[in-house]
Design a protein around this motif. Structure first.
Motif, PDB file in Angstrom:
ATOM      1  N   PHE A  30       0.855  -1.183   0.000  1.00  0.00           N
ATOM      2  CA  PHE A  30       0.000   0.000   0.000  1.00  0.00           C
ATOM      3  C   PHE A  30       0.894   1.237   0.000  1.00  0.00           C
ATOM      4  O   PHE A  30       1.721   1.409   0.917  1.00  0.00           O
ATOM      5  CB  PHE A  30      -0.892   0.040   1.241  1.00  0.00           C
ATOM      6  CG  PHE A  30      -2.063  -0.888   1.216  1.00  0.00           C
ATOM      7  CD1 PHE A  30      -3.352  -0.400   1.011  1.00  0.00           C
ATOM      8  CD2 PHE A  30      -1.896  -2.252   1.412  1.00  0.00           C
ATOM      9  CE1 PHE A  30      -4.455  -1.259   1.015  1.00  0.00           C
ATOM     10  CE2 PHE A  30      -2.981  -3.118   1.417  1.00  0.00           C
ATOM     11  CZ  PHE A  30      -4.258  -2.620   1.206  1.00  0.00           C
ATOM     12  N   ILE A  31       0.712   2.132  -0.975  1.00  0.00           N
ATOM     13  CA  ILE A  31       1.457   3.391  -1.077  1.00  0.00           C
ATOM     14  C   ILE A  31       0.471   4.530  -0.878  1.00  0.00           C
ATOM     15  O   ILE A  31      -0.516   4.637  -1.614  1.00  0.00           O
ATOM     16  CB  ILE A  31       2.152   3.515  -2.440  1.00  0.00           C
ATOM     17  CG1 ILE A  31       3.199   2.401  -2.608  1.00  0.00           C
ATOM     18  CG2 ILE A  31       2.795   4.888  -2.611  1.00  0.00           C
ATOM     19  CD1 ILE A  31       3.788   2.335  -4.007  1.00  0.00           C
ATOM     20  N   SER A  64      -5.051  -0.774   5.849  1.00  0.00           N
ATOM     21  CA  SER A  64      -4.558  -1.965   5.161  1.00  0.00           C
ATOM     22  C   SER A  64      -4.804  -3.223   6.000  1.00  0.00           C
ATOM     23  O   SER A  64      -5.049  -4.307   5.453  1.00  0.00           O
ATOM     24  CB  SER A  64      -3.072  -1.827   4.845  1.00  0.00           C
ATOM     25  OG  SER A  64      -2.305  -1.685   6.035  1.00  0.00           O
ATOM     26  N   GLN A  65      -4.759  -3.081   7.322  1.00  0.00           N
ATOM     27  CA  GLN A  65      -5.004  -4.232   8.190  1.00  0.00           C
ATOM     28  C   GLN A  65      -6.490  -4.597   8.221  1.00  0.00           C
ATOM     29  O   GLN A  65      -6.846  -5.769   8.375  1.00  0.00           O
ATOM     30  CB  GLN A  65      -4.496  -3.944   9.599  1.00  0.00           C
ATOM     31  CG  GLN A  65      -2.986  -3.823   9.702  1.00  0.00           C
ATOM     32  CD  GLN A  65      -2.271  -5.112   9.315  1.00  0.00           C
ATOM     33  OE1 GLN A  65      -2.684  -6.204   9.711  1.00  0.00           O
ATOM     34  NE2 GLN A  65      -1.214  -4.984   8.530  1.00  0.00           N
ATOM     35  N   VAL A  66      -7.368  -3.598   8.106  1.00  0.00           N
ATOM     36  CA  VAL A  66      -8.801  -3.895   8.017  1.00  0.00           C
ATOM     37  C   VAL A  66      -9.076  -4.655   6.721  1.00  0.00           C
ATOM     38  O   VAL A  66      -9.848  -5.628   6.705  1.00  0.00           O
ATOM     39  CB  VAL A  66      -9.646  -2.613   8.089  1.00  0.00           C
ATOM     40  CG1 VAL A  66     -11.136  -2.957   8.070  1.00  0.00           C
ATOM     41  CG2 VAL A  66      -9.326  -1.807   9.346  1.00  0.00           C
ATOM     42  N   VAL A  67      -8.445  -4.209   5.631  1.00  0.00           N
ATOM     43  CA  VAL A  67      -8.587  -4.931   4.357  1.00  0.00           C
ATOM     44  C   VAL A  67      -8.076  -6.358   4.503  1.00  0.00           C
ATOM     45  O   VAL A  67      -8.712  -7.318   4.037  1.00  0.00           O
ATOM     46  CB  VAL A  67      -7.837  -4.192   3.232  1.00  0.00           C
ATOM     47  CG1 VAL A  67      -7.896  -4.996   1.926  1.00  0.00           C
ATOM     48  CG2 VAL A  67      -8.412  -2.797   3.009  1.00  0.00           C
ATOM     49  N   VAL A  85       0.756  -7.712   4.200  1.00  0.00           N
ATOM     50  CA  VAL A  85       0.679  -6.277   3.914  1.00  0.00           C
ATOM     51  C   VAL A  85       1.976  -5.561   4.279  1.00  0.00           C
ATOM     52  O   VAL A  85       2.548  -5.778   5.342  1.00  0.00           O
ATOM     53  CB  VAL A  85      -0.497  -5.648   4.694  1.00  0.00           C
ATOM     54  CG1 VAL A  85      -0.434  -4.136   4.642  1.00  0.00           C
ATOM     55  CG2 VAL A  85      -1.822  -6.144   4.137  1.00  0.00           C
ATOM     56  N   THR A  86       2.410  -4.684   3.371  1.00  0.00           N
ATOM     57  CA  THR A  86       3.494  -3.737   3.627  1.00  0.00           C
ATOM     58  C   THR A  86       2.972  -2.356   3.245  1.00  0.00           C
ATOM     59  O   THR A  86       2.214  -2.222   2.278  1.00  0.00           O
ATOM     60  CB  THR A  86       4.737  -4.077   2.793  1.00  0.00           C
ATOM     61  OG1 THR A  86       5.186  -5.395   3.128  1.00  0.00           O
ATOM     62  CG2 THR A  86       5.868  -3.080   3.054  1.00  0.00           C
ATOM     63  N   THR A  87       3.362  -1.327   3.991  1.00  0.00           N
ATOM     64  CA  THR A  87       2.917   0.028   3.675  1.00  0.00           C
ATOM     65  C   THR A  87       4.109   0.976   3.552  1.00  0.00           C
ATOM     66  O   THR A  87       5.111   0.822   4.250  1.00  0.00           O
ATOM     67  CB  THR A  87       1.962   0.584   4.750  1.00  0.00           C
ATOM     68  OG1 THR A  87       2.658   0.644   6.010  1.00  0.00           O
ATOM     69  CG2 THR A  87       0.725  -0.280   4.894  1.00  0.00           C
ATOM     70  N   VAL A  88       3.971   1.941   2.665  1.00  0.00           N
ATOM     71  CA  VAL A  88       4.888   3.086   2.599  1.00  0.00           C
ATOM     72  C   VAL A  88       4.007   4.324   2.706  1.00  0.00           C
ATOM     73  O   VAL A  88       3.281   4.666   1.775  1.00  0.00           O
ATOM     74  CB  VAL A  88       5.714   3.112   1.302  1.00  0.00           C
ATOM     75  CG1 VAL A  88       6.648   4.323   1.300  1.00  0.00           C
ATOM     76  CG2 VAL A  88       6.519   1.826   1.151  1.00  0.00           C
TER      77      VAL A  88
END
Length: 322
Positions: free
Chosen positions: A29-30, A41-44, A59-62
């Motif tokens: 997720f950007i 993103s964690q809810v998704v 999941v990884t986020t920036v």
């Protein structure tokens, strides 16, 4: 009939994620706080794994607060998209460029944060990384100018890198300008939301992307449940209700099926009122919101129907075959 044909077309052209059980999906997720708040993103992830038993939705986020895709490109987020083939030399070049940016503009609030992130990444390049299955590109006020917007300019740059590794591009279209802090009292002006959706539909067709179309979903929600609020009163961000609606739309877009019937019913914000009230959100209400069965069901249904409204719009915009 049009809706039936649209759904059949979607099922025919995108089945890989609908049969996602017993596999791993690596998802990046950007975005900015419209992704970071509520750990969206964690809810998704929670919805995805509930609806697909056996799925590991990794999941990884920036995240850079308040930043858009243009900023992410300047800050080197494309390196995270390219982790599967990123070399230490590539990463060092980005670090050197960020140092130069800081020297040119010592007041830049974001380059130092990016520099620290990339220095840490450089230390972690001693092992191979998998390719991304899905990369989410969040919009934020960079999508208001239609086909001339910065989002339309920069999403293809990221999409090229994503497609090169066989990944799926997902356009998460936010609507900070539409989210209501108070119940809706009258009909909404849909023109701007439809115009934005049309531009996004054209972009998605150009770069072969899936869309999480919150303009269309928000319009439907405000029409069918005008009593619901979608942002905080004391904070311009999406509230727990909008976060849940968005996550349900993600589910429908990713798996091409309705989230209706999923049991997940809780969203917790990531920002509390103050140090003495960590159990309260920015409006002084419980930071953890548990949705009633009715609200949960309505939000799930609206997410799916709004998604298909967007798909219908996109179908109508597609060039006609001779």
């Amino acid at each position: 009939m049009k809706r039936l044909l649209l759904i059949l077309a979607c099922l025919a052209t995108s089945t890989s994620l609908a049969a996602a059980a017993d596999k791993t999906l690596n998802v990046l997720f950007i975005g900015n706080s419209f992704t970071g708040r509520h750990d969206l993103s964690q809810v998704v992830k929670t919805l995805a794994e509930e609806g697909n038993p056996g799925l590991d939705f990794k999941v990884t986020t920036v995240i850079y607060g308040g930043r858009i895709l243009k900023d992410h490109w300047r800050l080197g987020t494309q390196n995270f998209v390219n982790l599967w083939k990123l070399t230490p030399a590539d990463e060092q070049a980005t670090i050197d460029e960020l140092k130069s940016q800081i020297e040119r503009d010592p007041k830049d609030k974001y380059a130092p944060s990016a520099l620290a992130r990339h220095k840490e990444l450089l230390k972690q390049l001693d092992h191979p990384y998998p390719k991304w299955d899905i990369v989410v590109l969040q919009s934020y006020r960079d999508d208001w100018e239609g086909d001339a917007s910065l989002y339309v300019e920069y999403a293809p740059k990221f999409a090229e890198l994503i497609h090169a590794q066989g990944g799926r591009v997902v356009l998460y279209v936010t609507v900070p300008e539409m989210q209501n802090a108070e119940p809706i009292k009258g009909p909404q002006d849909s023109a701007a939301a439809i115009a934005k959706s049309q531009a996004i539909a054209r972009l998605a067709r150009k770069i072969d992307a899936t869309v999480v179309p919150m303009p269309m979903v928000t319009l439907l929600c405000q029409d069918e449940r005008p009593d619901l609020t979608l942002r905080f009163v004391n904070d311009a961000h999406l509230n727990q209700t909008m976060a849940y609606l968005t996550a349900c739309t993600f589910y429908g877009a990713l798996f091409d099926r309705s989230p209706e019937g999923l049991k997940t019913d809780t969203v917790t914000d990531t920002r509390y009122l103050d140090a003495d009230h960590r159990d309260q959100d920015r409006d002084g209400k419980p930071i953890k919101k548990v949705f009633s069965a009715k609200d949960r069901g309505d939000l799930q249904r609206i997410a799916w129907e709004g998604l298909n409204d967007f798909r219908q719009l996109a179908t109508e915009l597609a060039p006609k075959k001779n």
